[in-house]
Design an enzyme around this catalytic site. Structure first.
Site, mmCIF file in Angstrom:
data_model
loop_
_atom_site.group_PDB
_atom_site.id
_atom_site.type_symbol
_atom_site.label_atom_id
_atom_site.label_comp_id
_atom_site.label_asym_id
_atom_site.label_seq_id
_atom_site.Cartn_x
_atom_site.Cartn_y
_atom_site.Cartn_z
ATOM 1 N N ASP A 164 -0.717 -2.258 1.043
ATOM 2 C CA ASP A 164 0.706 -1.891 1.011
ATOM 3 C C ASP A 164 1.190 -1.723 2.449
ATOM 4 O O ASP A 164 0.382 -1.708 3.394
ATOM 5 C CB ASP A 164 0.928 -0.589 0.229
ATOM 6 C CG ASP A 164 2.411 -0.268 0.013
ATOM 7 O OD1 ASP A 164 3.243 -1.199 0.046
ATOM 8 O OD2 ASP A 164 2.754 0.904 -0.171
ATOM 9 N N SER A 165 2.498 -1.570 2.595
ATOM 10 C CA SER A 165 3.044 -1.289 3.925
ATOM 11 C C SER A 165 2.654 0.120 4.370
ATOM 12 O O SER A 165 2.499 0.395 5.555
ATOM 13 C CB SER A 165 4.571 -1.387 3.886
ATOM 14 O OG SER A 165 5.068 -0.470 2.923
ATOM 15 N N TYR A 208 8.690 -2.209 4.805
ATOM 16 C CA TYR A 208 8.891 -3.634 4.544
ATOM 17 C C TYR A 208 10.264 -3.930 3.927
ATOM 18 O O TYR A 208 10.767 -5.040 4.024
ATOM 19 C CB TYR A 208 7.818 -4.126 3.565
ATOM 20 C CG TYR A 208 6.517 -4.561 4.194
ATOM 21 C CD1 TYR A 208 6.275 -4.436 5.557
ATOM 22 C CD2 TYR A 208 5.518 -5.125 3.400
ATOM 23 C CE1 TYR A 208 5.069 -4.848 6.109
ATOM 24 C CE2 TYR A 208 4.318 -5.552 3.950
ATOM 25 C CZ TYR A 208 4.098 -5.414 5.305
ATOM 26 O OH TYR A 208 2.911 -5.841 5.845
ATOM 27 N N CYS A 220 2.310 -3.575 -3.645
ATOM 28 C CA CYS A 220 3.614 -3.482 -3.001
ATOM 29 C C CYS A 220 4.529 -4.508 -3.656
ATOM 30 O O CYS A 220 4.243 -5.707 -3.616
ATOM 31 C CB CYS A 220 3.449 -3.788 -1.513
ATOM 32 S SG CYS A 220 4.997 -3.931 -0.601
ATOM 33 N N ASN A 221 5.614 -4.031 -4.251
ATOM 34 C CA ASN A 221 6.555 -4.951 -4.902
ATOM 35 C C ASN A 221 7.257 -5.834 -3.880
ATOM 36 O O ASN A 221 7.484 -7.025 -4.110
ATOM 37 C CB ASN A 221 7.624 -4.171 -5.665
ATOM 38 C CG ASN A 221 7.065 -3.398 -6.843
ATOM 39 O OD1 ASN A 221 7.125 -3.847 -7.971
ATOM 40 N ND2 ASN A 221 6.517 -2.219 -6.582
ATOM 41 N N THR A 222 7.600 -5.245 -2.743
ATOM 42 C CA THR A 222 8.343 -5.987 -1.713
ATOM 43 C C THR A 222 7.520 -7.172 -1.218
ATOM 44 O O THR A 222 8.066 -8.257 -0.967
ATOM 45 C CB THR A 222 8.670 -5.055 -0.525
ATOM 46 O OG1 THR A 222 9.232 -3.845 -1.046
ATOM 47 C CG2 THR A 222 9.651 -5.682 0.436
ATOM 48 N N CYS A 225 9.096 0.096 -6.779
ATOM 49 C CA CYS A 225 8.477 0.216 -5.460
ATOM 50 C C CYS A 225 7.326 1.183 -5.655
ATOM 51 O O CYS A 225 7.492 2.225 -6.307
ATOM 52 C CB CYS A 225 9.488 0.770 -4.451
ATOM 53 S SG CYS A 225 8.727 1.276 -2.883
ATOM 54 N N HIS A 229 5.988 3.228 -3.829
ATOM 55 C CA HIS A 229 6.177 4.567 -3.259
ATOM 56 C C HIS A 229 6.805 5.530 -4.281
ATOM 57 O O HIS A 229 6.627 6.746 -4.185
ATOM 58 C CB HIS A 229 7.092 4.511 -2.029
ATOM 59 C CG HIS A 229 6.385 4.118 -0.765
ATOM 60 N ND1 HIS A 229 5.986 2.834 -0.511
ATOM 61 C CD2 HIS A 229 6.015 4.851 0.318
ATOM 62 C CE1 HIS A 229 5.392 2.784 0.678
ATOM 63 N NE2 HIS A 229 5.400 3.993 1.200
HETATM 64 N N1 DGL Z 1 5.633 0.237 -1.391
HETATM 65 C C1 DGL Z 1 6.359 -0.936 -1.194
HETATM 66 C C2 DGL Z 1 6.918 -1.583 -2.441
HETATM 67 O O1 DGL Z 1 6.342 -1.442 -3.504
HETATM 68 C C3 DGL Z 1 7.199 -1.139 0.046
HETATM 69 C C4 DGL Z 1 7.892 -0.017 0.699
HETATM 70 C C5 DGL Z 1 8.463 -0.445 2.059
HETATM 71 O O2 DGL Z 1 7.667 -0.609 2.981
HETATM 72 O O3 DGL Z 1 9.664 -0.648 2.156
HETATM 73 O O4 DGL Z 1 7.887 -2.276 -2.391
#
Ligand code: DGL
Length: 281
Positions: A8-9, A40, A72-74, A186, A188
């Site tokens: 992940d980020s 991200y 990480c979805n992004t 996300c 997070h």
């Molecule tokens: N945790 C990440 C996601 O699922 C990215 C969060 C980020 O770095 O903006 O998208």
């Protein structure tokens, strides 16, 4: 034991890591997070695709893994195809749980809470088109909640007012127009489930973590004899060669000079003994 690389980020992917570990205990985990380019959510798609691909390729060059989970979805909504074309181990991605949300909503209104990147991706639009036909999808793209989740895990106080401000586009709607199911798109955001629930107590909150856990378990149990990484490592030991190094139980960041003590402690708390920097050369 299977060697699995989680990516992940930042610390968000730890929510997926916990769901996967709860489902499948035969895993020696390693976690890579890109703190040099966190967050991200506001970065261009091509940049994320190239960055994620090169980081995970580098990890698999240096260490043995049976599988990688892009937690990480992004990143998943843009980088999965590129990554799969470059590495031979299975790649499991995490994308917004639009499909189950569309099944669960009674009002036919779902909320998608994700990063600005995920909300804008054609991958996400395709999920909505394919699985949420006849359902209204209200999206909020936020990097603010990502930061709040990082702060929370690092032990800092969370302000409900700040969360309420992010969710205001939904809470200010008349009751009948508010989403009754919210997709935490996300990784997070599951860390903020209780706080989001306090702000929108009527809504059901769903994420992809447990489904990913089941997917990882089923892919791993279908692997013949604990697959390539273990057998290669065994062969390397038998030959007296050092082979690729072992990374189980370790976390890797991409810039040690900006890694805070608090962040290191977060990874320790989740069971990662040490934090190292991924060497790109
Ligand atoms: N945790 C990440 C996601 O699922 C990215 C969060 C980020 O770095 O903006 O998208």
């Amino acid at each position: 034991m299977f060697k699995v690389l989680f990516f992940d980020s930042g610390v968000g992917g730890l929510s997926v890591y916990c769901d996967v570990m709860a489902e499948c205990s035969e895993i020696e985990p390693c976690f890579l997070f890109d703190n040099a380019f966190f967050p991200y959510g506001d970065k261009p798609s091509e940049f994320i695709r190239d960055r994620v691909t090169s980081l995970i390729c580098r990890m698999t060059e240096l260490y043995h893994f049976d599988m990688t989970v892009v937690a990480c979805n992004t990143a998943s909504t843009i980088a999965l195809d590129a990554l799969r074309s470059k590495i031979s181990i299975p790649v499991v991605g995490v994308v917004p749980a639009i499909k189950p949300a569309a099944r669960l909503t009674k009002k036919k209104i779902i909320g998608l809470l994700a990063t600005p990147g995920t909300v804008a991706r054609s991958y996400t639009h395709d999920l909505i088109r394919d699985f949420a036909l006849g359902t209204q999808v209200l999206s909020i793209g936020t990097t603010e909640l990502v930061r709040i989740a990082e702060d929370k895990l690092a032990g800092l106080a969370v302000s409900l007012d700040e969360i309420a401000e992010v969710l205001a586009p939904w809470t200010e709607l008349p009751e009948r127009q508010m989403p009754d199911v919210i997709v935490l798109g996300c990784t997070h955001f599951p860390h903020l489930k209780n706080e989001i629930h306090e702000v929108m107590p009527e809504a059901m909150l769903i994420d992809s973590g447990r489904a990913i856990g089941r997917r990882v378990k089923s892919l791993l149990s279908a692997m013949p004899q604990h697959e390539i990484a273990n057998s290669e490592a065994a062969a390397a030991i038998a030959e007296g060669s050092s082979g690729k190094a072992f990374a189980g139980g370790m976390a890797f960041c991409t810039d040690m000079s900006i890694l805070s003590e608090r962040n290191k402690l977060v990874f320790n708390r989740f069971g990662f003994a040490e934090c190292r920097e991924l060497c790109m050369q």
